[in-house]
Design a protein around this motif. Structure first.
Motif, PDB file in Angstrom:
ATOM      1  N   ASP A   1      56.602  36.833 -53.699  1.00  0.00           N
ATOM      2  CA  ASP A   1      56.245  37.311 -54.818  1.00  0.00           C
ATOM      3  C   ASP A   1      57.224  38.408 -55.091  1.00  0.00           C
ATOM      4  OD1 ASP A   1      54.813  37.226 -57.235  1.00  0.00           O
ATOM      5  OD2 ASP A   1      53.107  38.588 -56.332  1.00  0.00           O
ATOM      6  N   GLY A   2      56.812  39.459 -56.124  1.00  0.00           N
ATOM      7  CA  GLY A   2      57.634  40.437 -56.251  1.00  0.00           C
ATOM      8  C   GLY A   2      58.575  40.103 -57.585  1.00  0.00           C
ATOM      9  N   PRO A   3      59.560  41.112 -57.765  1.00  0.00           N
ATOM     10  CA  PRO A   3      60.545  40.720 -58.751  1.00  0.00           C
ATOM     11  C   PRO A   3      61.703  39.937 -58.467  1.00  0.00           C
ATOM     12  CG  PRO A   3      61.156  42.867 -57.449  1.00  0.00           C
ATOM     13  CD  PRO A   3      59.942  42.256 -57.096  1.00  0.00           C
ATOM     14  N   ASP A   4      62.008  39.096 -59.294  1.00  0.00           N
ATOM     15  CA  ASP A   4      63.089  38.230 -59.274  1.00  0.00           C
ATOM     16  C   ASP A   4      64.424  38.944 -59.057  1.00  0.00           C
ATOM     17  OD1 ASP A   4      61.296  36.045 -59.661  1.00  0.00           O
ATOM     18  OD2 ASP A   4      61.720  36.078 -61.647  1.00  0.00           O
ATOM     19  N   LEU A   5      65.385  38.175 -58.266  1.00  0.00           N
ATOM     20  CA  LEU A   5      66.440  38.959 -58.091  1.00  0.00           C
ATOM     21  C   LEU A   5      67.710  38.533 -59.244  1.00  0.00           C
ATOM     22  CD1 LEU A   5      67.189  38.944 -54.372  1.00  0.00           C
ATOM     23  CD2 LEU A   5      65.831  40.542 -55.787  1.00  0.00           C
ATOM     24  N   THR A   6      68.365  39.346 -60.063  1.00  0.00           N
ATOM     25  CA  THR A   6      69.200  39.070 -61.167  1.00  0.00           C
ATOM     26  C   THR A   6      70.446  38.506 -60.654  1.00  0.00           C
ATOM     27  OG1 THR A   6      70.274  41.105 -60.841  1.00  0.00           O
ATOM     28  CG2 THR A   6      68.442  41.200 -62.130  1.00  0.00           C
ATOM     29  N   PRO A   7      71.268  37.601 -61.496  1.00  0.00           N
ATOM     30  CA  PRO A   7      72.425  37.033 -61.167  1.00  0.00           C
ATOM     31  C   PRO A   7      73.460  38.249 -60.506  1.00  0.00           C
ATOM     32  CG  PRO A   7      71.738  36.294 -63.192  1.00  0.00           C
ATOM     33  CD  PRO A   7      70.786  37.405 -62.824  1.00  0.00           C
ATOM     34  N   ALA A   8      73.350  39.475 -61.035  1.00  0.00           N
ATOM     35  CA  ALA A   8      74.211  40.705 -60.414  1.00  0.00           C
ATOM     36  C   ALA A   8      73.909  40.824 -59.090  1.00  0.00           C
ATOM     37  CB  ALA A   8      74.330  41.694 -61.254  1.00  0.00           C
ATOM     38  N   GLN A   9      72.777  41.068 -58.574  1.00  0.00           N
ATOM     39  CA  GLN A   9      72.069  41.100 -57.323  1.00  0.00           C
ATOM     40  C   GLN A   9      72.881  40.075 -56.397  1.00  0.00           C
ATOM     41  OE1 GLN A   9      67.975  41.800 -58.457  1.00  0.00           O
ATOM     42  NE2 GLN A   9      67.992  43.718 -57.426  1.00  0.00           N
ATOM     43  N   CYS A  10      72.689  38.747 -56.817  1.00  0.00           N
ATOM     44  CA  CYS A  10      72.688  37.723 -56.228  1.00  0.00           C
ATOM     45  C   CYS A  10      74.304  37.659 -55.684  1.00  0.00           C
ATOM     46  CB  CYS A  10      72.623  36.413 -57.010  1.00  0.00           C
ATOM     47  SG  CYS A  10      70.836  36.090 -57.110  1.00  0.00           S
ATOM     48  N   ALA A  11      75.098  38.145 -56.908  1.00  0.00           N
ATOM     49  CA  ALA A  11      76.714  38.146 -56.823  1.00  0.00           C
ATOM     50  C   ALA A  11      77.035  39.509 -55.825  1.00  0.00           C
ATOM     51  CB  ALA A  11      77.364  38.379 -58.191  1.00  0.00           C
ATOM     52  N   ALA A  12      76.378  40.329 -55.931  1.00  0.00           N
ATOM     53  CA  ALA A  12      76.600  41.581 -55.192  1.00  0.00           C
ATOM     54  C   ALA A  12      76.273  41.094 -53.555  1.00  0.00           C
ATOM     55  CB  ALA A  12      75.963  42.661 -55.489  1.00  0.00           C
ATOM     56  N   MET A  13      75.308  40.280 -53.297  1.00  0.00           N
ATOM     57  CA  MET A  13      74.967  39.989 -51.744  1.00  0.00           C
ATOM     58  C   MET A  13      75.925  38.819 -51.214  1.00  0.00           C
ATOM     59  SD  MET A  13      70.968  39.927 -51.549  1.00  0.00           S
ATOM     60  CE  MET A  13      70.678  38.587 -52.965  1.00  0.00           C
ATOM     61  N   LEU A  14      76.702  38.183 -52.170  1.00  0.00           N
ATOM     62  CA  LEU A  14      77.261  36.908 -51.689  1.00  0.00           C
ATOM     63  C   LEU A  14      78.405  37.228 -50.691  1.00  0.00           C
ATOM     64  CD1 LEU A  14      77.463  34.023 -51.934  1.00  0.00           C
ATOM     65  CD2 LEU A  14      78.727  34.205 -53.930  1.00  0.00           C
ATOM     66  N   PRO A  15      79.479  38.266 -51.153  1.00  0.00           N
ATOM     67  CA  PRO A  15      80.435  38.580 -50.072  1.00  0.00           C
ATOM     68  C   PRO A  15      79.787  38.908 -48.781  1.00  0.00           C
ATOM     69  CG  PRO A  15      80.751  39.619 -52.091  1.00  0.00           C
ATOM     70  CD  PRO A  15      79.359  39.062 -52.237  1.00  0.00           C
ATOM     71  N   ARG A  16      78.783  39.655 -48.545  1.00  0.00           N
ATOM     72  CA  ARG A  16      78.423  40.165 -47.205  1.00  0.00           C
ATOM     73  C   ARG A  16      77.806  38.911 -46.643  1.00  0.00           C
ATOM     74  NH1 ARG A  16      79.517  41.628 -42.796  1.00  0.00           N
ATOM     75  NH2 ARG A  16      77.730  42.370 -41.611  1.00  0.00           N
ATOM     76  N   LEU A  17      77.049  38.073 -46.992  1.00  0.00           N
ATOM     77  CA  LEU A  17      76.465  36.907 -46.493  1.00  0.00           C
ATOM     78  C   LEU A  17      77.698  35.933 -46.095  1.00  0.00           C
ATOM     79  CD1 LEU A  17      73.667  35.810 -48.720  1.00  0.00           C
ATOM     80  CD2 LEU A  17      73.640  36.820 -46.335  1.00  0.00           C
ATOM     81  N   GLU A  18      78.945  35.859 -46.880  1.00  0.00           N
ATOM     82  CA  GLU A  18      79.857  34.944 -46.542  1.00  0.00           C
ATOM     83  C   GLU A  18      80.580  35.650 -45.396  1.00  0.00           C
ATOM     84  OE1 GLU A  18      81.804  34.915 -50.358  1.00  0.00           O
ATOM     85  OE2 GLU A  18      81.360  32.907 -50.772  1.00  0.00           O
ATOM     86  N   ALA A  19      80.655  37.012 -45.240  1.00  0.00           N
ATOM     87  CA  ALA A  19      81.375  37.557 -44.160  1.00  0.00           C
ATOM     88  C   ALA A  19      80.505  37.391 -42.793  1.00  0.00           C
ATOM     89  CB  ALA A  19      81.382  39.193 -44.343  1.00  0.00           C
ATOM     90  N   ILE A  20      79.278  37.280 -43.029  1.00  0.00           N
ATOM     91  CA  ILE A  20      78.403  37.267 -41.939  1.00  0.00           C
ATOM     92  C   ILE A  20      78.340  35.931 -41.352  1.00  0.00           C
ATOM     93  CG2 ILE A  20      75.834  37.007 -41.225  1.00  0.00           C
ATOM     94  CD1 ILE A  20      75.271  39.494 -42.750  1.00  0.00           C
TER      95      ILE A  20
END
Length: 124
Positions: free
Chosen positions: A65-84
């Motif tokens: 539940d809770g707030p949905d994540l914005t496309p900008a938040q998704c974009a900000a997380m992507l490089p770190r997930l790819e690095a992991i």
């Protein structure tokens, strides 16, 4: 379940049991250098402002539940997930690590879809 808010049932999604999602987030927090159970909201007292990670919107979020994540938040997380993902792929002899790597890959696919379609990431 995490999925793009595009109302398209064919869009990619990623899902876990509550326990599985908890384990995945604990693993991500460990990769970021902190222990999730020490954090406020997860049994601990440590404040989220003391942690510097682009993954905070995912890690510090209610399970379903809770707030949905914005496309900008998704974009900000992507490089770190790819690095992991890049760092951990060589550890794939361990079945637990293999599962986490697959989870990260699936999540990256969903985040990219959110970005491409300019829609929010839904927790459901």
């Amino acid at each position: 379940m995490l999925f793009p808010g595009d109302d398209d049932v064919a869009s990619p999604d990623v899902s876990w049991s509550y326990t599985g999602f908890s384990m995945f987030r604990k693993w991500l927090a460990q990769a970021e250098g902190f222990t999730l159970t020490e954090m406020n909201g997860f049994g601990g007292e440590r404040q989220w402002r003391s942690v510097s990670t682009t993954l905070a919107p995912l890690l510090n979020h209610p399970d379903d539940d809770g707030p949905d994540l914005t496309p900008a938040q998704c974009a900000a997380m992507l490089p770190r997930l790819e690095a992991i993902l890049d760092q951990r792929q060589s550890d794939d002899s361990d079945p637990v690590i293999r599962r986490r790597i697959e989870d990260v890959r699936d999540l990256i696919t969903v985040l990219r879809s959110c970005m491409d379609k300019d829609v929010e990431l839904i927790f459901g």
